[in-house]
Motif scaffolding. Structure first.
Motif, PDB file in Angstrom:
ATOM      1  N   CYS A 111      -8.414 -10.900  22.141  1.00  7.88           N
ATOM      2  CA  CYS A 111      -7.361 -10.340  21.302  1.00  7.88           C
ATOM      3  C   CYS A 111      -7.013  -8.905  21.688  1.00  7.88           C
ATOM      4  N   PHE A 112      -7.737  -8.348  22.662  1.00 13.08           N
ATOM      5  CA  PHE A 112      -7.414  -7.051  23.251  1.00 13.08           C
ATOM      6  C   PHE A 112      -7.100  -7.315  24.722  1.00 13.08           C
ATOM      7  N   PRO A 113      -5.827  -7.473  25.090  1.00 10.46           N
ATOM      8  CA  PRO A 113      -5.485  -7.931  26.448  1.00 10.46           C
ATOM      9  C   PRO A 113      -6.031  -7.057  27.570  1.00 10.46           C
ATOM     10  N   GLU A 114      -6.102  -5.732  27.345  1.00 11.49           N
ATOM     11  CA  GLU A 114      -6.613  -4.873  28.409  1.00 11.49           C
ATOM     12  C   GLU A 114      -8.123  -5.041  28.576  1.00 11.49           C
ATOM     13  N   PHE A 115      -8.822  -5.507  27.530  1.00  5.87           N
ATOM     14  CA  PHE A 115     -10.246  -5.824  27.633  1.00  5.87           C
ATOM     15  C   PHE A 115     -10.417  -7.124  28.416  1.00  5.87           C
ATOM     16  N   LEU A 116      -9.599  -8.113  28.057  1.00  6.85           N
ATOM     17  CA  LEU A 116      -9.684  -9.422  28.701  1.00  6.85           C
ATOM     18  C   LEU A 116      -9.432  -9.300  30.201  1.00  6.85           C
ATOM     19  N   GLU A 117      -8.490  -8.455  30.554  1.00  9.55           N
ATOM     20  CA  GLU A 117      -8.140  -8.243  31.961  1.00  9.55           C
ATOM     21  C   GLU A 117      -9.324  -7.702  32.759  1.00  9.55           C
ATOM     22  N   ARG A 118     -10.136  -6.852  32.124  1.00  5.97           N
ATOM     23  CA  ARG A 118     -11.257  -6.217  32.834  1.00  5.97           C
ATOM     24  C   ARG A 118     -12.574  -6.963  32.685  1.00  5.97           C
ATOM     25  N   SER A 119     -12.645  -7.912  31.747  1.00  5.39           N
ATOM     26  CA  SER A 119     -13.935  -8.544  31.441  1.00  5.39           C
ATOM     27  C   SER A 119     -14.529  -9.307  32.619  1.00  5.39           C
ATOM     28  N   GLU A 120     -13.677  -9.779  33.554  1.00  7.86           N
ATOM     29  CA  GLU A 120     -14.210 -10.506  34.709  1.00  7.86           C
ATOM     30  C   GLU A 120     -15.000  -9.593  35.636  1.00  7.86           C
ATOM     31  N   PHE A 121     -14.846  -8.274  35.467  1.00  7.99           N
ATOM     32  CA  PHE A 121     -15.584  -7.324  36.309  1.00  7.99           C
ATOM     33  C   PHE A 121     -16.863  -6.824  35.634  1.00  7.99           C
ATOM     34  N   CYS A 122     -17.119  -7.292  34.415  1.00  8.07           N
ATOM     35  CA  CYS A 122     -18.378  -6.934  33.745  1.00  8.07           C
ATOM     36  C   CYS A 122     -19.536  -7.660  34.440  1.00  8.07           C
ATOM     37  N   ASP A 127      -8.877   5.089  31.061  1.00 10.96           N
ATOM     38  CA  ASP A 127      -7.897   4.045  31.343  1.00 10.96           C
ATOM     39  C   ASP A 127      -7.606   3.184  30.114  1.00 10.96           C
ATOM     40  N   ILE A 128      -8.547   3.140  29.196  1.00  9.55           N
ATOM     41  CA  ILE A 128      -8.344   2.500  27.890  1.00  9.55           C
ATOM     42  C   ILE A 128      -8.516   3.593  26.838  1.00  9.55           C
ATOM     43  N   PRO A 129      -7.537   3.771  25.946  1.00 10.21           N
ATOM     44  CA  PRO A 129      -7.670   4.823  24.929  1.00 10.21           C
ATOM     45  C   PRO A 129      -8.915   4.614  24.072  1.00 10.21           C
ATOM     46  N   LYS A 130      -9.564   5.697  23.760  1.00 13.12           N
ATOM     47  CA  LYS A 130     -10.805   5.630  22.992  1.00 13.12           C
ATOM     48  C   LYS A 130     -10.595   4.967  21.639  1.00 13.12           C
ATOM     49  N   TYR A 131      -9.426   5.212  21.006  1.00 14.79           N
ATOM     50  CA  TYR A 131      -9.196   4.642  19.671  1.00 14.79           C
ATOM     51  C   TYR A 131      -9.117   3.112  19.726  1.00 14.79           C
ATOM     52  N   LEU A 191     -20.342  -4.091  24.106  1.00 18.91           N
ATOM     53  CA  LEU A 191     -20.979  -3.234  23.093  1.00 18.91           C
ATOM     54  C   LEU A 191     -22.199  -2.520  23.681  1.00 18.91           C
ATOM     55  N   SER A 192     -23.248  -3.266  23.989  1.00 19.31           N
ATOM     56  CA  SER A 192     -24.480  -2.625  24.467  1.00 19.31           C
ATOM     57  C   SER A 192     -24.876  -3.058  25.875  1.00 19.31           C
ATOM     58  N   GLU A 193     -24.101  -3.973  26.468  1.00 22.22           N
ATOM     59  CA  GLU A 193     -24.466  -4.466  27.797  1.00 22.22           C
ATOM     60  C   GLU A 193     -24.257  -3.382  28.865  1.00 22.22           C
ATOM     61  N   PRO A 194     -25.149  -3.338  29.870  1.00 24.35           N
ATOM     62  CA  PRO A 194     -24.958  -2.385  30.975  1.00 24.35           C
ATOM     63  C   PRO A 194     -23.877  -2.868  31.937  1.00 24.35           C
ATOM     64  N   LYS A 195     -23.349  -1.928  32.725  1.00 20.98           N
ATOM     65  CA  LYS A 195     -22.342  -2.229  33.741  1.00 20.98           C
ATOM     66  C   LYS A 195     -21.174  -3.035  33.156  1.00 20.98           C
ATOM     67  N   CYS A 196     -20.661  -2.507  32.060  1.00 20.97           N
ATOM     68  CA  CYS A 196     -19.529  -3.131  31.369  1.00 20.97           C
ATOM     69  C   CYS A 196     -18.236  -2.481  31.862  1.00 20.97           C
ATOM     70  N   ALA A 197     -17.322  -3.271  32.422  1.00 23.51           N
ATOM     71  CA  ALA A 197     -16.085  -2.730  32.979  1.00 23.51           C
ATOM     72  C   ALA A 197     -15.171  -2.156  31.901  1.00 23.51           C
ATOM     73  N   VAL A 198     -15.259  -2.699  30.704  1.00 20.93           N
ATOM     74  CA  VAL A 198     -14.419  -2.186  29.612  1.00 20.93           C
ATOM     75  C   VAL A 198     -14.893  -0.802  29.189  1.00 20.93           C
TER      76      VAL A 198
END
Length: 293
Positions: A236-247, A270-274, A255-262
């Motif tokens: 539901c956050f398209p910019e997260f979904l776009e980067r999730s394949e690189f996690c 590149d993604i606003p903090k808010y 949330l707590s996983e290491p080497k998270c692309a988001v």
């Protein structure tokens, strides 16, 4: 049996459009027995002796449906937020966006009342608009009073069923009146006592505007994630979904996983903090939700 589309539901009656005519129908008792409620936007089979005494016999399978507002088969959600009066709220917008994305409906963000914003507020809105566009959303800045940006909305309407939604008092009805002046929809300012808009639309109705059908819906200001699970939130956050394949980890919750692309994209700006803060807030809200039995 004739078929048509429900364009209005009011006081237990359903108004079905078909072949250039509108027939007033009631739902058969079988719908109540099977817990099916016909909705505006439904394709239905009906029978009628005349234009005021029809009965809906069958409701076609829906591609989507919303609970608030109650409407089905929506192609696009036009989310209207004002620059001022009431002030722009990114967290409320993100709540709307999550529910719209969850239902596989294309969102269009419209920020109204730009003519009422002072220089600082206008600059802030421009920044938000740029960030939401970067996330993949279409964003239009409008001023109904000055008619600025109104025509840019028309191409988005053609051939689509659109729902207009947003906080009360942001100018949804004013916007529709500008697009089709003969509607003369009631508009209302902000209640000085409550600090929020007075409700001016009492039912859902599909209106022909710009070559498409547009639903003017009751304003509301709270949305709950009753149907979503934590794993739904990422898509539901398209910019997260776009980067999730690189996690590093498949199914990363960011949330707590290491080497998270988001999280890396948030750190890099590149993604606003808010946006990330709203994501974590919404995930926690779902985790804290009381289980349903």
């Amino acid at each position: 049996m004739p078929e048509g589309k429900i364009i209005k539901a009011l006081s237990g009656f359903y108004y079905v459009a078909h072949d250039g005519e509108i027939t007033q129908c009631r739902g058969r008792g079988v719908f109540r027995k099977n817990k099916i409620t016909p909705l505006v936007g439904d394709q239905v089979v009906f029978q009628a002796e005349n234009s005021t005494e029809g009965y809906i016999l069958e409701v076609a399978e829906r591609k989507n449906e919303l609970v608030r507002p109650p409407i089905a088969n929506v192609d696009q959600a036009i989310l209207v937020f004002s620059a001022v009066e009431p002030g722009f709220s990114p967290v409320l917008l993100d709540r709307f966006l999550v529910l719209i994305e969850f239902n596989f409906i294309k969102p269009l963000i419209v920020i109204s009342k730009m003519d009422l914003a002072d220089h600082a507020a206008a600059e802030e809105i421009e920044r938000y608009a740029s960030e939401y566009r970067k996330a993949g959303y279409d964003v239009l800045l409008t001023s109904a009073e000055a008619a600025d940006g109104i025509d840019s909305l028309r191409p988005f309407l053609e051939g689509r069923i659109s729902v207009v939604a947003g906080q009360s008092g942001v100018g949804k009805s004013t916007l529709l009146n500008m697009l089709r002046p003969d509607l003369e929809l009631k508009t209302s300012g902000i209640s000085s006592h409550l600090g929020r808009g007075k409700h001016t639309t009492r039912h859902v109705e599909l209106i022909e505007i710009g070559g498409g059908l547009v639903a003017d819906t009751p304003g509301f200001s709270s949305l709950e994630f009753t149907e979503l699970e934590v794993e739904d939130m990422t898509r539901c956050f398209p910019e997260f979904l776009e980067r999730s394949e690189f996690c590093k980890f498949r199914g990363c919750t960011h949330l707590s996983e290491p080497k998270c692309a988001v999280k890396d994209a948030v750190e890099a700006g590149d993604i606003p903090k808010y946006r990330y803060e709203h994501y974590t807030e919404f995930v926690q809200e779902i985790k804290d939700r009381k289980p349903r039995y």
